[in-house]
Design a protein around this motif. Structure first.
Motif, PDB file in Angstrom:
ATOM      1  N   UNK A 148      36.376-122.273 -37.354  1.00  0.00           N
ATOM      2  CA  UNK A 148      37.212-122.432 -38.541  1.00  0.00           C
ATOM      3  C   UNK A 148      36.659-121.630 -39.711  1.00  0.00           C
ATOM      4  N   UNK A 149      35.345-121.611 -39.857  1.00  0.00           N
ATOM      5  CA  UNK A 149      34.736-120.841 -40.945  1.00  0.00           C
ATOM      6  C   UNK A 149      35.067-119.362 -40.807  1.00  0.00           C
ATOM      7  N   UNK A 150      34.996-118.829 -39.603  1.00  0.00           N
ATOM      8  CA  UNK A 150      35.295-117.406 -39.416  1.00  0.00           C
ATOM      9  C   UNK A 150      36.767-117.117 -39.661  1.00  0.00           C
ATOM     10  N   UNK A 151      37.651-118.041 -39.286  1.00  0.00           N
ATOM     11  CA  UNK A 151      39.081-117.833 -39.526  1.00  0.00           C
ATOM     12  C   UNK A 151      39.386-117.861 -41.026  1.00  0.00           C
ATOM     13  N   UNK A 152      38.808-118.793 -41.766  1.00  0.00           N
ATOM     14  CA  UNK A 152      39.029-118.848 -43.206  1.00  0.00           C
ATOM     15  C   UNK A 152      38.470-117.607 -43.893  1.00  0.00           C
ATOM     16  N   UNK A 153      37.344-117.104 -43.431  1.00  0.00           N
ATOM     17  CA  UNK A 153      36.774-115.887 -43.988  1.00  0.00           C
ATOM     18  C   UNK A 153      37.709-114.701 -43.755  1.00  0.00           C
ATOM     19  N   UNK A 154      38.258-114.586 -42.556  1.00  0.00           N
ATOM     20  CA  UNK A 154      39.171-113.487 -42.246  1.00  0.00           C
ATOM     21  C   UNK A 154      40.435-113.559 -43.092  1.00  0.00           C
ATOM     22  N   UNK A 155      41.036-114.728 -43.213  1.00  0.00           N
ATOM     23  CA  UNK A 155      42.256-114.888 -44.015  1.00  0.00           C
ATOM     24  C   UNK A 155      41.962-114.623 -45.487  1.00  0.00           C
ATOM     25  N   UNK A 156      40.824-115.095 -45.975  1.00  0.00           N
ATOM     26  CA  UNK A 156      40.452-114.851 -47.372  1.00  0.00           C
ATOM     27  C   UNK A 156      40.268-113.377 -47.664  1.00  0.00           C
ATOM     28  N   UNK A 157      39.630-112.658 -46.736  1.00  0.00           N
ATOM     29  CA  UNK A 157      39.443-111.213 -46.923  1.00  0.00           C
ATOM     30  C   UNK A 157      40.780-110.483 -46.944  1.00  0.00           C
ATOM     31  N   UNK A 158      41.705-110.862 -46.057  1.00  0.00           N
ATOM     32  CA  UNK A 158      43.019-110.220 -46.050  1.00  0.00           C
ATOM     33  C   UNK A 158      43.771-110.493 -47.344  1.00  0.00           C
ATOM     34  N   UNK A 159      43.671-111.710 -47.872  1.00  0.00           N
ATOM     35  CA  UNK A 159      44.364-112.040 -49.113  1.00  0.00           C
ATOM     36  C   UNK A 159      43.787-111.257 -50.286  1.00  0.00           C
TER      37      UNK A 159
END
Length: 53
Positions: A14-25
């Motif tokens: 979950x941490x890696x998914x939130x990091x990826x989505x945050x970077x894209x945003x």
């Protein structure tokens, strides 16, 4: 029930998914702010685009 190893791996995923989505945003906002030709100005009509690009 479920082991501590399962929860550890789940939380890391979950941490890696939130990091990826945050970077894209953040990258999307950056491109919008630097007047990317693919982005239309905020508040303009749907047909309005930057034709100079």
């Amino acid at each position: 029930m479920l082991s501590a190893d399962f929860w550890d791996r789940t939380l890391q995923n979950w941490q890696s998914e939130f990091l990826a989505i945050g970077c894209m945003a953040i990258f999307g906002v950056y491109l919008r702010q630097r007047s990317s030709p693919e982005s239309k100005p905020v508040g303009s009509e749907h047909q309005a685009t930057d034709e100079s690009g």
